[in-house]
Scaffold this motif. Structure first.
Motif, PDB file in Angstrom:
ATOM      1  N   ASP A 114       0.826  -1.215   0.000  1.00  0.00           N
ATOM      2  CA  ASP A 114       0.000   0.000   0.000  1.00  0.00           C
ATOM      3  C   ASP A 114       0.857   1.262   0.000  1.00  0.00           C
ATOM      4  OD1 ASP A 114      -2.230  -1.563  -0.018  1.00  0.00           O
ATOM      5  OD2 ASP A 114      -2.574  -1.457   2.154  1.00  0.00           O
ATOM      6  N   ILE A 115       1.972   1.232   0.709  1.00  0.00           N
ATOM      7  CA  ILE A 115       2.862   2.403   0.725  1.00  0.00           C
ATOM      8  C   ILE A 115       3.358   2.710  -0.680  1.00  0.00           C
ATOM      9  CG2 ILE A 115       5.143   3.198   1.475  1.00  0.00           C
ATOM     10  CD1 ILE A 115       4.632   1.881   4.157  1.00  0.00           C
ATOM     11  N   ALA A 116       3.754   1.680  -1.427  1.00  0.00           N
ATOM     12  CA  ALA A 116       4.254   1.899  -2.782  1.00  0.00           C
ATOM     13  C   ALA A 116       3.146   2.364  -3.722  1.00  0.00           C
ATOM     14  CB  ALA A 116       4.893   0.614  -3.307  1.00  0.00           C
ATOM     15  N   MET A 117       1.908   1.898  -3.518  1.00  0.00           N
ATOM     16  CA  MET A 117       0.798   2.283  -4.407  1.00  0.00           C
ATOM     17  C   MET A 117       0.405   3.742  -4.256  1.00  0.00           C
ATOM     18  SD  MET A 117      -0.130  -0.101  -6.466  1.00  0.00           S
ATOM     19  CE  MET A 117      -1.723   0.558  -6.967  1.00  0.00           C
ATOM     20  N   GLU A 118       0.824   4.404  -3.184  1.00  0.00           N
ATOM     21  CA  GLU A 118       0.458   5.808  -2.975  1.00  0.00           C
ATOM     22  C   GLU A 118       1.171   6.749  -3.942  1.00  0.00           C
ATOM     23  OE1 GLU A 118       1.368   6.625   1.049  1.00  0.00           O
ATOM     24  OE2 GLU A 118      -0.191   5.320   1.896  1.00  0.00           O
ATOM     25  N   TYR A 119       2.241   6.317  -4.545  1.00  0.00           N
ATOM     26  CA  TYR A 119       3.023   7.211  -5.399  1.00  0.00           C
ATOM     27  C   TYR A 119       2.431   7.247  -6.812  1.00  0.00           C
ATOM     28  CZ  TYR A 119       6.591   7.466  -1.784  1.00  0.00           C
ATOM     29  OH  TYR A 119       7.251   7.708  -0.613  1.00  0.00           O
ATOM     30  N   PRO A 120       2.439   8.415  -7.466  1.00  0.00           N
ATOM     31  CA  PRO A 120       1.896   8.513  -8.832  1.00  0.00           C
ATOM     32  C   PRO A 120       2.759   7.738  -9.824  1.00  0.00           C
ATOM     33  CG  PRO A 120       2.993  10.561  -8.194  1.00  0.00           C
ATOM     34  CD  PRO A 120       2.925   9.716  -6.960  1.00  0.00           C
ATOM     35  N   GLY A 121       2.088   7.150 -10.801  1.00  0.00           N
ATOM     36  CA  GLY A 121       2.790   6.394 -11.825  1.00  0.00           C
ATOM     37  C   GLY A 121       2.934   4.917 -11.514  1.00  0.00           C
ATOM     38  N   VAL A 122       2.624   4.505 -10.253  1.00  0.00           N
ATOM     39  CA  VAL A 122       2.752   3.094  -9.867  1.00  0.00           C
ATOM     40  C   VAL A 122       1.502   2.352 -10.301  1.00  0.00           C
ATOM     41  CG1 VAL A 122       3.002   1.485  -7.951  1.00  0.00           C
ATOM     42  CG2 VAL A 122       4.244   3.652  -7.925  1.00  0.00           C
ATOM     43  N   MET A 123       1.680   1.241 -11.011  1.00  0.00           N
ATOM     44  CA  MET A 123       0.550   0.464 -11.513  1.00  0.00           C
ATOM     45  C   MET A 123       0.293  -0.784 -10.656  1.00  0.00           C
ATOM     46  SD  MET A 123       1.508   0.703 -15.565  1.00  0.00           S
ATOM     47  CE  MET A 123       0.039  -0.209 -16.048  1.00  0.00           C
ATOM     48  N   LYS A 124       1.339  -1.504 -10.288  1.00  0.00           N
ATOM     49  CA  LYS A 124       1.184  -2.717  -9.479  1.00  0.00           C
ATOM     50  C   LYS A 124       2.369  -2.828  -8.518  1.00  0.00           C
ATOM     51  CE  LYS A 124      -1.123  -5.329 -13.176  1.00  0.00           C
ATOM     52  NZ  LYS A 124      -1.039  -6.525 -14.059  1.00  0.00           N
ATOM     53  N   THR A 125       2.112  -3.508  -7.385  1.00  0.00           N
ATOM     54  CA  THR A 125       3.179  -3.771  -6.417  1.00  0.00           C
ATOM     55  C   THR A 125       3.080  -5.217  -5.947  1.00  0.00           C
ATOM     56  OG1 THR A 125       1.791  -3.012  -4.578  1.00  0.00           O
ATOM     57  CG2 THR A 125       3.246  -1.396  -5.589  1.00  0.00           C
TER      58      THR A 125
END
Length: 513
Positions: free
Chosen positions: A443-454
């Motif tokens: 969830d932390i990584a998904m908060e950034y713009p441009g991120v599609m999947k983690t």
């Protein structure tokens, strides 16, 4: 007349008498003497000839040896003369080559001088042409060379800024790697030198039996045997439908071990009744106590640690039956001690003192009483009570930052304790908290713009982030990985380290119909 004169006269008379006798005898043997003389002359002539032949042979042999030596010497002289002649010829050839190269060098020098003069002339001509071209360009473009230079500088600033950002990132990573190179080397060497098996312990112990008939004998009439066992050992004994197994449940591993050994002896002996149960449990308790002391002594000897107080040795032995976060406490203490010794040796400190502190750092988890204090402070108090050195007591008390560190051994113990506990597989984690940690990381990584999947992989040791190729470029992807890593480090608690991998790719898809 003197005695000498008398002797001379006597000798003369004897000689005359002897000569007369020879003469008289000689007349009879004259012919024989002649034949003997002839034979002697013939034999002497033969000996003379033989000696002359031997002398000739010796002379011929000596002459041949002399001739051979002379020939060998002449051959060596001839070979030496030939080598000298070859050397003279070689030197003459080299001298001619040197003279030729000298002439060539002089010619080349003259040629270079001529070419330099020609080059200077061409440079002057080129400068004149460039000046003429610049003048024409200024007339055609309607701007001066200074104005064109300013426009070029402005156009290059954006590109230079991106290059500078990449360079700064690269330099930062290089600086980090250089700054931590020795520390990483020490940690890696310590981990490589200490390999230990992982021991996972539970709060239950399974006691295997040969047949289910034994269960009835263990339970006894109206359950008296099992009640006596539970009362004597303090362990809950679960007899259910599990085939050929009895469950021993309890949070104290020592009590579970006593119950297991007592059950084994009772089942083997076959006499199971309350009085026998109390007798066997008492014997097993003494046996376990002796084993605890023996384990403590053997552990101290294996690690090269001496002069420990007997009570500290007993506490070390009790660690065998205690687990922390699913990790066997004695194995953890041994591993930490070895790591501390290795790291202290790499840093030039006292390895024996470091091993001693590493072995004793968790003795606060196995005291006989349970005071309401952190185990690090309990361990420090025990170390002070049993006359351990101040730096060791401080290392025990400060390994979880409960008190201030006052020696170099303390941070080594803290680091090695963390390495042993954070090693993959060393400790178990509750499944719910483990899944929650992975979800929080994604969830932390998904908060950034441009991120599609983690995706959190490798048991939460790596986070892979998929970004859109049209939304972020390479430099921004690098910055995104740095930002995510920094945020996870600030907001989450996790063992070891987490690797952030940002993946940016472009896919071109087309269909042939």
């Amino acid at each position: 007349m003197s005695i000498i004169t008398t002797i001379v006269i006597a000798l003369g008379a004897a000689a005359v008498s002897c000569g007369l006798s020879v003469y008289l005898m000689g007349s009879g043997t004259k012919n024989r003497r002649t034949s003997i003389l002839k034979e002697a002359e013939a034999e002497g002539e033969m000996i003379k000839k033989e000696k002359i032949l031997q002398a000739k042979e010796k002379f011929i042999q000596l002459k041949s040896e002399h001739d051979r030596a002379v020939n060998e010497r002449n051959q060596k002289v001839a070979q030496s003369e030939q080598r000298i002649k070859q050397m003279e010829n070689s030197l003459e050839g080299k001298q001619r080559d040197l003279e030729n190269k000298t002439r060539e060098a002089e010619g080349l020098k003259e040629k270079v001088a001529s070419q330099m003069a020609s080059l200077d002339k061409k440079k002057e001509e080129l400068a004149a042409v460039i000046k003429e071209q610049n003048t024409r360009l200024e007339q055609i473009g309607g701007m001066s060379a200074e104005e064109a230079k300013n426009i070029l500088v402005e156009n290059m600033k954006a590109e230079a800024s991106a290059d500078a950002a990449a360079y700064v990132s690269e330099t930062l990573e290089e600086a980090k790697m250089t700054a931590t190179k020795e520390a990483k080397k020490i940690v890696v060497q310590s981990i490589q030198r200490v390999a230990t098996e992982t021991a996972i312990e539970n709060s239950v112990t399974v006691f295997n039996i040969d047949s289910d008939e034994v269960k009835g004998r263990i339970i006894g009439r109206e359950g008296r045997n099992i009640r006596a066992l539970e009362a004597a050992t303090g362990v809950e004994i679960i007899v259910d439908d599990t085939p050929e197994a009895i469950i021993l449940s309890g949070f104290d591993p020592v009590r579970r071990e006593i119950a297991r050994l007592a059950l084994h002896q009772l089942v083997t002996d076959g006499r199971i009744h309350p009085a026998r149960i109390e007798e066997v449990v008492g014997k097993v308790e003494k046996q376990i106590e002796e084993e605890i002391v023996e384990v403590g002594k053997r552990t101290a000897i294996d690690l090269g640690i001496h002069n420990l107080h007997p009570e500290l040795i007993r506490l070390i032995g009790k660690m065998k039956y205690r687990s922390s976060y699913g990790q066997n406490l004695l194995q953890h203490a041994r591993e930490t001690a070895n790591l501390c010794g290795t790291m202290a040796a790499e840093l030039g400190l006292n390895a024996k003192t470091a091993r001693r502190a590493g072995l004793l750092h968790d003795i606060g988890k196995v005291p006989d009483d349970q005071p309401e204090l952190p185990h690090a402070l309990i361990g420090m108090q025990l170390a002070e009570k049993y006359k351990e050195r101040p730096e060791i007591a401080n290392a025990i008390g400060a390994h979880h930052d409960e008190i201030e560190m006052t020696s170099l051994i303390a941070p080594i113990v803290q680091v090695c304790d963390a390495i042993s506990g954070a090693r993959p597989g060393a400790r178990r984690e509750v499944v719910e908290s483990y899944i929650k940690r992975l979800k929080e990381m994604e969830d932390i990584a998904m908060e950034y713009p441009g991120v599609m999947k983690t995706y959190a992989i490798q048991a939460g040791r790596e986070l892979r982030v998929i970004v859109g190729a049209d939304k972020l470029d390479d430099a921004q992807s690098d910055q995104l990985a740095h930002d995510i890593a920094k945020k996870i480090q600030e907001e989450m608690t996790y063992p070891g380290q987490v690797k952030i991998t940002v993946i940016r790719e472009t896919r071109a898809v087309s269909y042939a119909k």
